[in-house]
Design an enzyme around this catalytic site. Structure first.
Site, PDB file in Angstrom:
ATOM      1  N   GLU A 285      36.940  40.342  36.104  1.00 42.54           N
ATOM      2  CA  GLU A 285      35.958  39.327  35.721  1.00 42.54           C
ATOM      3  C   GLU A 285      35.596  39.644  34.272  1.00 42.54           C
ATOM      4  OE1 GLU A 285      32.022  37.385  37.707  1.00 42.54           O
ATOM      5  OE2 GLU A 285      31.838  39.424  36.958  1.00 42.54           O
TER       6      GLU A 285
ATOM      7  N   GLU B  39      26.479  41.509  45.079  1.00 40.33           N
ATOM      8  CA  GLU B  39      26.899  42.092  43.809  1.00 40.33           C
ATOM      9  C   GLU B  39      25.681  42.521  42.992  1.00 40.33           C
ATOM     10  OE1 GLU B  39      29.391  40.970  39.728  1.00 40.33           O
ATOM     11  OE2 GLU B  39      28.657  39.384  41.056  1.00 40.33           O
TER      12      GLU B  39
END
Length: 293
Positions: free
Chosen positions: A251, A157
């Site tokens: 998120e 990520e």
């Protein structure tokens, strides 16, 4: 092309750090039930350790609700415990690898991926990016050696420069994925970080199309989608163009309160997907368990 996606929510245990980007902090069995009631397809577990999960109990709740665990994330390993792959101390790097391999074995129980996120670490002061990269690839390779026989993907990520100084853009993430030369290592774009670091959503996503297997969504202010100015219609179109088939997991910050944030995220994502669907393919519907454009 079509966009066949599922919607997830990042959650954690009751003792999660205040800085963790999760909505619900609670007993994980209760969290599964809450997310199922809201209409999510899965929950991403943000953990410090695999030992935080009661596997039999969670299996029962997943079976009862039909939810999945698509991903286990590890940001708190870095933020709470100071363990990461680029650390100058070999013992700390080894402890980080041990923590992630525990999560890999847990992920195998649920058919989940493991997000290596911020546990990749930083470029320490006085050291070079090349040194950090070599350490990172070594640790990632050790983890991949555990993950691949278990069928678990490790997702890289990219994280913006204000949080870490290593692997910030999707281009940098893609380069690391390719340099790893491991079939289990894939890329996970996060729209919040992309909005800061990537000059073009389209160029970055299309360049990495063969490596993207999971996506984090948040609005431009890290609030629930629809409460900022992220160009979601454009992004959904790009994901449709590359025929993305996977999770879009929110998120986000739990503001103004966890329930409102969770409700807004699933409502907006369903509406946005339905709007794109109605524009392009009016003959198809949006399904509860898995959504298609």
């Amino acid at each position: 092309m079509s966009l066949a996606v599922k919607f997830g929510l990042a959650v954690s245990t009751a003792d999660a750090l205040p800085s963790a980007f999760v909505v619900f902090r609670d007993d994980l069995c209760r969290v599964v039930d809450r997310c199922a009631a809201l209409g999510y397809d899965g929950v991403e577990l943000a953990l410090r350790s695999a030992s935080q999960v009661d596997v039999p109990a969670i299996r029962r709740r997943l079976a009862a609700t039909g939810l999945e665990i698509p991903c286990i994330s590890s940001g708190q390993v870095f933020a709470a415990d100071g363990l990461y792959f680029t650390h100058p101390d070999e013992a700390i790097r080894r402890a980080a690898v041990d923590r992630i391999t525990g999560m890999i074995r847990l992920a195998a129980e649920f058919g989940a991926k493991v997000n290596t996120g911020r546990v990749r670490g930083i470029v320490p002061e006085g050291e070079t990016t090349a040194t950090a990269t070599a350490r990172y690839l070594d640790c990632l390779g050790q983890c991949a050696g555990v993950a691949e026989p278990l069928g678990v993907e490790l997702i890289v990520e990219p994280v913006n420069r204000y949080e870490v100084n290593f692997i910030n853009s999707c281009a940098e993430g893609l380069d690391i994925v390719r340099r790893s030369s491991r079939p289990s290592v894939k890329l996970m774009p996060d729209l919040f970080h992309m909005n800061i670091e990537d000059p073009s959503f389209r160029e970055s996503i299309e360049a990495a199309r063969d490596y993207i297997t999971y996506v984090h969504v948040a609005d431009s202010n890290r609030l629930a989608p629809g409460w900022g100015h992220m160009p979601f219609a454009e992004i959904f179109g790009i994901l449709s163009d590359i025929d993305y088939r996977g999770y879009l997991t929110a998120e986000i910050l739990p503001r103004p309160d966890p329930d409102s944030a969770a409700q807004q995220a699933i409502r907006f994502l369903n509406q946005e997907l339905k709007h794109a669907h109605d524009t392009k393919k009016p003959s198809e519907g949006v399904r509860r368990r898995g959504h298609r454009l």
